[in-house]
Scaffold this active site. Structure first.
Site, mmCIF file in Angstrom:
data_model
loop_
_atom_site.group_PDB
_atom_site.id
_atom_site.type_symbol
_atom_site.label_atom_id
_atom_site.label_comp_id
_atom_site.label_asym_id
_atom_site.label_seq_id
_atom_site.Cartn_x
_atom_site.Cartn_y
_atom_site.Cartn_z
ATOM 1 N N THR A 258 0.837 -1.204 0.000
ATOM 2 C CA THR A 258 0.000 0.000 0.000
ATOM 3 C C THR A 258 0.874 1.259 0.000
ATOM 4 O O THR A 258 0.692 2.163 0.810
ATOM 5 C CB THR A 258 -0.960 0.014 1.200
ATOM 6 O OG1 THR A 258 -0.192 0.047 2.406
ATOM 7 C CG2 THR A 258 -1.849 -1.205 1.207
ATOM 8 N N SER A 288 0.336 5.192 -4.830
ATOM 9 C CA SER A 288 -0.009 6.094 -3.727
ATOM 10 C C SER A 288 -1.443 6.572 -3.859
ATOM 11 O O SER A 288 -2.088 6.412 -4.907
ATOM 12 C CB SER A 288 0.926 7.305 -3.729
ATOM 13 O OG SER A 288 0.624 8.142 -4.839
ATOM 14 N N CYS A 289 -1.958 7.199 -2.808
ATOM 15 C CA CYS A 289 -3.311 7.744 -2.848
ATOM 16 C C CYS A 289 -3.431 8.804 -3.936
ATOM 17 O O CYS A 289 -4.436 8.873 -4.652
ATOM 18 C CB CYS A 289 -3.695 8.319 -1.491
ATOM 19 S SG CYS A 289 -2.548 9.567 -0.850
ATOM 20 N N THR A 290 -2.389 9.645 -4.085
ATOM 21 C CA THR A 290 -2.432 10.715 -5.079
ATOM 22 C C THR A 290 -2.358 10.158 -6.491
ATOM 23 O O THR A 290 -3.052 10.633 -7.396
ATOM 24 C CB THR A 290 -1.294 11.720 -4.832
ATOM 25 O OG1 THR A 290 -1.428 12.264 -3.512
ATOM 26 C CG2 THR A 290 -1.330 12.843 -5.842
ATOM 27 N N ARG A 334 9.231 18.554 6.790
ATOM 28 C CA ARG A 334 8.262 17.702 7.477
ATOM 29 C C ARG A 334 8.523 17.640 8.981
ATOM 30 O O ARG A 334 7.698 17.127 9.730
ATOM 31 C CB ARG A 334 8.267 16.288 6.881
ATOM 32 C CG ARG A 334 7.725 16.233 5.474
ATOM 33 C CD ARG A 334 7.370 14.821 5.065
ATOM 34 N NE ARG A 334 7.070 14.733 3.640
ATOM 35 C CZ ARG A 334 6.531 13.683 3.044
ATOM 36 N NH1 ARG A 334 6.238 12.611 3.754
ATOM 37 N NH2 ARG A 334 6.300 13.671 1.747
ATOM 38 N N GLY A 348 5.803 11.805 -5.364
ATOM 39 C CA GLY A 348 6.260 10.928 -6.453
ATOM 40 C C GLY A 348 5.133 10.558 -7.389
ATOM 41 O O GLY A 348 5.315 9.743 -8.300
ATOM 42 N N ASN A 453 -7.789 10.573 0.971
ATOM 43 C CA ASN A 453 -6.494 9.906 0.815
ATOM 44 C C ASN A 453 -6.344 8.696 1.728
ATOM 45 O O ASN A 453 -5.418 7.906 1.564
ATOM 46 C CB ASN A 453 -5.348 10.890 1.069
ATOM 47 C CG ASN A 453 -5.542 11.711 2.323
ATOM 48 O OD1 ASN A 453 -6.278 12.713 2.301
ATOM 49 N ND2 ASN A 453 -4.909 11.310 3.418
#
Length: 481
Positions: A258, A288-290, A334, A348, A453
């Site tokens: 995931t 990825s979610c994006t 971050r 990414g 997301n």
């Protein structure tokens, strides 16, 4: 009778009809593995009000409300057929029936539309497929909820075990509590109990073994009765083939990551390239979610208009890899407080497009800003098209894609003028086109794409797992190609 009285009577009548639908929907699901949908939204285990709201949703897409008085005859017709495992969309049945001019009865039309799931054509119900979750964080717990939700028939995916590192005293009790209550996604729909002695969580009757291990090499899954399982790695610790291969232990047949895969690990976006998975592939990634949010609409736009180049800017909710307060972090920005700042960071997703859409020749760039909301993000997809278009044309095209195309489970569409991020918590689509924000001028189109997301991405993961397990059942009527 006043207008108010008439409106209330009409509502009560529809409530009564929706109530009569519930046992039919439940019986089809439990006994035949049939999931009843309305415009890609499941009606299984839904309340009377939820069924009515799901029907009303068609109003903001198709321009008019879909009534339960229209869909009930189709549901009754389905109950009379010899159906096999499948997904059947009442909204699509009603819409295609309206457009059909042959004068067929509802029963005859329904039998013809779902012929691929009846009689000699129907899929035989299998024994189900074991699933193991490696890691039990944000995505792991949502995937667990979805697996438990979908286990009603007993013939699909079966969550058998969760692998975590021991957190000390009452570890399993605390993990069960995190599954039971979630600050963003609310209460678990059902009951959860814990047997500490056997290290087992019971969720809606599903016995889920909690296995404690520090490394994949420590686990023999056959010792827990697990066989031929699909293991879902939610940790993101290993992303290449060599690292993920550590999970291929006794009892595990395939590994699904995931997070974006590295090297030659296939990055799969369900609805776009899931049909490229080779039957003997043991390791794959759900990207990825994006990536899942932008690739389906990007494919839709490229199919119709062609895309020369594009840029995606994601405004993303903060995640657990950021700090609550300023502190050391291997990534400089971050490390700054996530709830107090907008944080420029890398994504990414743009480079991952090439893996999911190898035929897309356009160069896609991307960047991201993390913002102080706990869930739901938005991707702003700025595209230069190969031909000019109007806003109305693109608007209507994307609306139709969300309703009738093979991407209708991935792409949703909303026209609400006051929509904000929290409205999309719990969305099961990979992304939602915000019609009001759409901008088109000549060969330039800017799409605003909301996405949960966490939950929307988890739904995409489940779809990939269903596909590789062989329990992704066909949908009827078949979507337009």
């Amino acid at each position: 009778m006043t207008v108010n009285d008439d409106s209330f009577t009409h509502w009560k009548n529809r409530e009564e009809i929706a109530e009569s639908m519930i046992p039919i929907i439940g019986k089809l699901h439990r006994e035949r593995d049939v999931t009843v949908l309305v415009h890609s939204r499941s009606l299984v285990n839904k309340s009377v009000v939820s069924i009515l709201k799901t029907h009303r949703f068609a109003r903001q897409i198709a321009g008019e409300e879909l009534s339960v008085t229209e869909t009930l005859p189709f549901l009754k017709a389905l109950a009379a057929l010899d159906l096999g495992p499948s997904q059947i969309d009442l909204g699509m049945l009603a819409a295609t029936y309206k457009a059909d001019d042959r004068g067929l009865s509802v029963e005859a039309f329904t039998a013809e539309a779902v012929a691929g799931a009846t009689g000699a054509n129907k899929i035989e119900r299998g024994e189900g497929r074991d699933v193991v979750l490696y890691g039990f964080g944000r995505i792991g717990r949502l995937v667990a909820r979805l697996l438990i939700e979908k286990s009603g028939s007993g013939n699909g995916l079966r969550l058998r075990a969760i692998v975590v590192r021991s957190g000390g005293e009452q570890d399993i009790v605390k993990r069960a509590s995190l599954l039971r209550r979630d600050s963003i996604h609310g209460q678990f729909q059902g009951t959860i109990t814990v047997d500490e002695a056997s290290s087992t969580i019971f969720a809606n009757g599903n016995a889920i073994k909690v296995i404690y291990a520090n490394d994949p090499s420590e686990v023999d899954y056959t010792a827990y009765g697990v066989k031929n399982a699909i293991l879902i790695d939610n940790t993101g610790k290993w992303r290449d083939r060599e690292g993920l291969s550590k999970h291929l232990r006794p009892g595990v047949d395939k590994v699904v990551l995931t997070a974006p895969g590295k090297g030659d690990v296939p990055n799969i976006v369900h609805g776009v390239n899931h049909d490229t998975i080779k039957p003997d592939e043991q390791i794959l990634s759900c990207a990825s979610c994006t990536t899942n949010a932008i690739v389906p609409p990007l494919k839709a736009m490229d199919d119709e208009y062609g895309v020369q180049r594009g840029h995606v800017e994601t405004v993303h909710s903060f995640t657990n890899d950021q700090n609550l307060l300023d502190n050391y972090h291997k990534s400089e920005r971050r490390g700054r407080s996530a709830p107090l700042n907008m944080v420029i960071t890398e994504t990414g997703a743009a480079s991952a497009v090439a893996k999911a859409l190898p035929d897309l020749k356009a160069r896609i760039t991307g960047s991201s800003i993390r913002v102080p909301v706990p869930d739901v993000s938005i991707a702003i997809l700025n595209l230069q098209l190969k031909r000019e278009a109007t806003r109305e044309e693109v608007h209507d095209y994307l609306r139709e894609v969300s309703l009738t195309s093979p991407l209708r489970r991935q792409i949703d569409f909303i026209t609400a003028p006051d929509a904000v991020s929290s409205d999309f918590i719990g969305s099961r689509h990979a992304s939602i086109v915000d019609a009001g924000a759409l901008k088109v001028e000549g060969d330039n189109a800017i799409l605003y794409l909301w996405y949960d997301n966490e939950f929307g991405y988890s739904c995409q993961v489940i779809r990939v797992v269903q596909h590789v397990s062989g329990v992704e059942y066909p949908t009827y009527p078949a979507p337009a190609v």
